[in-house]
Design a protein around this motif. Structure first.
Motif, PDB file in Angstrom:
ATOM      1  N   ASP A 278       0.948  -1.149   0.109  1.00 33.69           N
ATOM      2  CA  ASP A 278      -0.083  -0.023  -0.058  1.00 33.69           C
ATOM      3  C   ASP A 278       0.973   1.322   0.020  1.00 33.69           C
ATOM      4  O   ASP A 278       0.228   2.472   0.142  1.00 33.69           O
ATOM      5  CB  ASP A 278      -0.808   0.010   1.208  1.00 33.69           C
ATOM      6  CG  ASP A 278      -2.063  -0.902   1.110  1.00 33.69           C
ATOM      7  OD1 ASP A 278      -2.711  -0.939  -0.080  1.00 33.69           O
ATOM      8  OD2 ASP A 278      -2.524  -1.595   2.083  1.00 33.69           O
TER       9      ASP A 278
ATOM     10  N   THR B 191     -11.060   1.827   1.625  1.00 30.40           N
ATOM     11  CA  THR B 191     -10.708   1.943  -0.078  1.00 30.40           C
ATOM     12  C   THR B 191     -12.366   2.042  -0.776  1.00 30.40           C
ATOM     13  O   THR B 191     -13.350   1.357  -0.400  1.00 30.40           O
ATOM     14  CB  THR B 191     -10.036   0.913  -0.611  1.00 30.40           C
ATOM     15  OG1 THR B 191     -10.742  -0.414  -0.598  1.00 30.40           O
ATOM     16  CG2 THR B 191      -8.702   0.773  -0.030  1.00 30.40           C
TER      17      THR B 191
ATOM     18  N   ARG C 128      -9.114   2.756  -4.244  1.00 27.70           N
ATOM     19  CA  ARG C 128      -8.213   4.076  -3.787  1.00 27.70           C
ATOM     20  C   ARG C 128      -8.135   4.079  -2.124  1.00 27.70           C
ATOM     21  O   ARG C 128      -9.456   4.111  -1.803  1.00 27.70           O
ATOM     22  CB  ARG C 128      -8.470   5.056  -4.686  1.00 27.70           C
ATOM     23  CG  ARG C 128      -8.093   5.274  -5.892  1.00 27.70           C
ATOM     24  CD  ARG C 128      -8.231   6.578  -6.536  1.00 27.70           C
ATOM     25  NE  ARG C 128      -8.023   6.632  -7.919  1.00 27.70           N
ATOM     26  CZ  ARG C 128      -8.867   6.403  -9.115  1.00 27.70           C
ATOM     27  NH1 ARG C 128      -9.903   6.035  -8.740  1.00 27.70           N
ATOM     28  NH2 ARG C 128      -8.450   6.229 -10.134  1.00 27.70           N
ATOM     29  N   ILE C 129      -7.132   4.484  -1.547  1.00 26.69           N
ATOM     30  CA  ILE C 129      -7.472   4.548   0.102  1.00 26.69           C
ATOM     31  C   ILE C 129      -8.041   6.025   0.291  1.00 26.69           C
ATOM     32  O   ILE C 129      -7.774   6.878  -0.300  1.00 26.69           O
ATOM     33  CB  ILE C 129      -6.028   4.778   0.452  1.00 26.69           C
ATOM     34  CG1 ILE C 129      -5.501   3.192   0.365  1.00 26.69           C
ATOM     35  CG2 ILE C 129      -6.105   4.938   2.020  1.00 26.69           C
ATOM     36  CD1 ILE C 129      -3.910   3.078   0.913  1.00 26.69           C
TER      37      ILE C 129
END
Length: 877
Positions: A18, A67, A71-72
């Protein structure tokens, strides 16, 4: 999991891979949020910071990411600072703040901490960071704090208190209701796969939306056509110039995933997948369905289907028929959830023919995502829905269903028909586990939750048309008024058989007039000894019955007691018996339901009487149980599983220790391997003992469970030893000597743990006859005092406990207390996969547990959905 706005997000542990995503996430965070997190300007993360944040041991240093679209969007973590205590912190991108991400992270971090021995969180927060402070204070924990050099120091225990669980469940309710609201109140719908051919699914969907007078905007998507049904067609959903709330997908199964990505990019909130070719087709289809659900959720979308009929909302300002059904039901007070797509049209036709009316209808098909639990959450707050109807082919999360249904049933009746009850079978398209718990336990889950469970769809509608139009009865006393002696007798027999009491019966004769019916019905309703009225009408020759119908409708509208009828043998809510409704529903409150037979009418009334009685239960929980130490019991079981990771049967001594932590005393017994040892043991106990086989022997030879000898001296011991030695040939294990119990009634109490269904307990009179006739009562823990009292009285042999035929009554309160303690043990200790108090002597002076066994196994599912919010993962079966 679901966010506050009803959209989905994915929570998982952070991993070293990540690193790039974390840097990209941090770049989207405002300077102010960064300052609040680190107490200093920190525009970027150094390589050392990134490595530290993404490399955790998942034990003393735990971190999760949320997420959306892979996408975080948020990061939360805790670091243990001393034994049992950890510092917690999280950071949410500014664009996603206010969606409940911080609350979700805190829930899951707390659960992870509890599973790893952390019981307290601390946090350092700047006083201006009110959002963070609010997250902590609104979580339901007791937060204390102080100041140190301008920084607030907050502390709170993370035990799952009733308040914290209540907060979590309230948030769950709002989020799930919001996700369904997005479907049923959509203001714009796109049909992807619409075709110019009139015989295609897409064309039917367009036609039903338009002809149903949908109040929103309709768009069609077809890359090969310029227009469909006179409407402009767009190549993709992304080409539509306006916002799209919901997309109806009717393309081949292998093209659905591309549609999901297009809809996610467009900002669509929900998908209704009509397409088939998924789990209902076999292994390949199951894999395709699993990928579909994962993809949709990862991009924030909820999904109804696949292989479904669609959804309907009859509200005047919406009038949404986003389904394949050409039948748009009339407006009504009932919401209907149906798992079967194939039965959907037939069900809607029957609804129309009966004049019932619906508020909303959802066909979930394979039920890959949206389930009946979501609809219960939505209907609980929906003013247009007063009665809830469920056709279930499987239960995706039984524990959650039970919890939600118990709450919803208090304000709105739930009527359910469940296919596959006798086999606990699951249709091929339903990707859920098969419930291994006995059918009786599953039925009891419905009953305890107040759900009116019926056997057929016809009976479901019979009960629904009564609840949707008439008030609840105050009791089980019924008056019968009719113009046929034969029907009156049939009604009386049916009522008695259904557990109702015929308090009044009036036969008016075949030539009865409308005035005669009015007088008789008024008298029955005014009778304080009557709770409900059954009106029977067969017209004489050359009579239509309109005048009598007017009387029925007038009385039904004004009465505070329910009025049901068999009017001309009609089924449903005939127009002649309807009361006008100002809200525009098909039939107003007070309309009189009619049944084709008196048996159907009485059966529906009996179901409603049972529901009213459930509502009227005065259950304050009863006194709390004392002498319970679930923490010590859990530690003891953890020691056992540490030495035996695969699980095992507990020894008699271990069972005694376990039950002792729940205030249950097991009578001492002394294992013996020879006659001399048996005599010595009896002398130690003061004689008046019994000699019987060990638990090990009884597991091999269940017929030995009730074979023992009462012994008062050495000579009797010698005779008993020789006799039982012969009887127990072929079974290993020694005998045991135990003090003889006083005369009483032998009962048995046990509990099981189904990995999918959860805990259940049972109660019976002990003995082989119970097993032969199946006289056993099941309940779902935890139990209140009233639950325990009902459990003890639920078995057919219950009179034995209350002085049957002059025998001495036993201490029933002690029996009930023991039932509650076993139920609490099963509720607390998932490691106990089975516990069996196989022989409990109940006497006038209390209860004596003479024999008990238990087995422990490692926990597969820690029931963490009790303490954190999460959506069911697509099953691997």
């Amino acid at each position: 999991m679901l966010l506050r706005d009803g959209r989905t997000a994915h929570l998982r542990p952070i991993v070293p891979e990540d690193a790039d995503g974390l840097v990209q996430f941090y770049a989207q965070v405002s300077d102010e949020s960064k300052y609040y997190r680190f107490f200093a300007p920190m525009p970027t993360l150094s390589e050392k910071d990134v490595h530290r944040f993404t490399h955790v041991d998942h034990q003393d240093r735990v971190a999760f990411v949320l997420t959306v679209a892979e996408r975080i969007t948020a990061v939360g973590r805790y670091d243990v600072i001393e034994r049992g205590e950890a510092e917690v912190a999280f950071l949410v991108q500014d664009g996603h703040q206010g969606r409940g991400m911080g609350q979700l992270l805190l829930e899951h971090l707390a659960q992870a901490g509890r599973e790893r021995g952390v019981h307290r969180f601390v946090a350092e927060v700047l006083p201006d960071n009110q959002r963070m402070i609010q997250v902590f204070r609104e979580q339901g924990y007791q937060v204390t704090g102080g100041w140190d050099e301008g920084v607030m120091h907050l502390e709170f225990d993370i035990d799952p208190t009733d308040t914290a669980i209540g907060v979590m469940q309230a948030r769950e309710h709002r989020a799930e209701a919001a996700s369904i609201e997005a479907f049923l109140s959509a203001r714009s719908v796109a049909i992807i796969g619409a075709s110019r051919r009139t015989d295609t699914i897409g064309s039917v969907l367009v036609r039903n939306l338009v002809l149903g007078d949908y109040g929103g905007k309709v768009y069609v998507v077809n890359p090969a056509a310029g227009s469909v049904s006179g409407m402009p067609a767009y190549p993709t959903v992304g080409d539509i110039p306006d916002e799209v709330d919901v997309a109806i997908v009717a393309v081949p199964a292998d093209a659905v995933q591309d549609v999901v990505l297009d809809c996610a990019a467009k900002g669509v909130q929900g998908l209704i997948v009509i397409s088939s070719g998924f789990a209902e087709t076999g292994d390949e289809g199951r894999q395709r369905q699993r990928r579909l659900v994962g993809l949709a959720r990862s991009y924030g979308l909820r999904l109804i289907g696949p292989n479904c009929l669609g959804v309907i909302n009859t509200a005047a300002d919406i009038s949404l028929n986003a389904s394949l059904s050409p039948v748009m039901p009339g407006r009504g007070r009932a919401g209907f959830f149906c798992q079967s797509g194939a039965l959907g049209t037939a069900i809607l036709t029957q609804v129309r023919n009966r004049g019932l009316g619906l508020s909303t209808f959802v066909s979930a098909g394979n039920r890959a995502d949206v389930s009946g639990n979501d609809l219960l959450q939505y209907w609980e707050e929906d003013d247009a829905t007063e009665v809830i109807l469920l056709y279930l082919e499987s239960i995706g999360n039984p524990r959650k269903f039970s919890r939600i249904a118990r709450r919803v049933s208090r304000s709105k009746p739930i009527i359910a028909v469940r296919s596959g009850r006798s086999t606990q079978g699951v249709p091929m398209g339903q990707m859920v586990h098969t419930i291994a718990a006995p059918q009786e336990a599953v039925d009891e889950m419905f009953r305890q939750a107040g759900v009116i469970q019926v056997d057929t769809l016809d009976e479901l509608f019979d009960v629904a048309q009564l609840l949707a139009h008439q008030p609840l009865p105050g009791g089980s006393r019924v008056a019968v008024v009719g113009n046929s002696d034969a029907l009156g007798l049939l009604a009386a027999d049916a009522a008695t058989a259904a557990g109702l009491t015929v308090a009044r019966s009036t036969s008016l004769g075949s030539d009865a007039t409308a005035e005669d019916f009015e007088d008789a019905l008024d008298a029955a309703i005014d009778d304080d000894l009557v709770d409900s009225v059954l009106a029977l009408y067969i017209p004489p020759l050359n009579a239509g019955g309109e005048a009598v119908a007017d009387v029925f409708a007038a009385v039904g509208e004004q009465s505070e007691k329910p009025l049901v009828s068999t009017f001309l043998g009609r089924e449903g809510v005939p127009e002649l018996l309807r009361v006008p409704d100002l809200a525009g529903n098909t039939a107003g409150r007070g309309s009189v339901p009619s049944y084709s037979s008196v048996e159907d009418a009485v059966r529906a009334l009996a179901r409603v009487v049972g529901y009213a009685a459930w509502l009227a239960r005065d259950d304050d929980g009863g006194r709390s149980l004392e002498g319970i130490d679930n923490v010590a019991a859990g530690r003891m079981l953890n020691r056992v599983l540490k030495d035996s990771p695969e699980g095992r049967e507990l020894t008699f001594e271990e069972v005694g220790e376990l039950l002792g932590h729940y205030g249950i005393e097991v009578w001492d017994r002394i294992p013996v391997g020879s006659l001399d040892e048996a005599v010595s043991a009896a002398e130690r106990l003061g004689w008046d003992v019994v000699l019987k086989a060990t638990a090990e022997s009884m597991r091999q030879r269940p017929d030995l469970a009730h074979v023992w000898r009462q012994i008062d001296d050495a000579e009797e011991m010698r005779d008993a030893w020789e006799s039982l030695t012969e009887l127990t040939k072929g079974a290993t294990g020694d005998f045991v000597v135990q003090k003889n119990a006083a005369p009483g009634v032998p009962v048995a109490i046990g509990g099981i743990e189904d990995p999918f269904f959860g805990p259940a307990i049972w109660f019976s009179v002990s003995g082989p006859l119970t097993d032969l006739v199946g006289d056993r009562a099941y309940r779902i823990p935890p139990l209140t005092a009233l639950d325990a009292a009902e459990t003890v009285r639920a078995i057919k042999a219950a009179p034995l406990l209350f002085g049957h035929r002059g025998s001495e009554p036993v201490d029933v309160a002690a029996v009930e207390d023991l039932v509650r303690r076993v139920a609490q043990l099963k509720n607390d200790l998932m490691q106990v996969c089975a516990v069996d108090l196989g022989l409990v002597h109940a006497t006038r002076d209390g209860v004596s547990v003479l024999n008990a066994t238990a087995r422990v196994e490692p926990v597969v599912d820690p029931r963490s959905d009790w303490f954190v919010r999460r959506l069911n993962a697509p099953s691997e079966v």
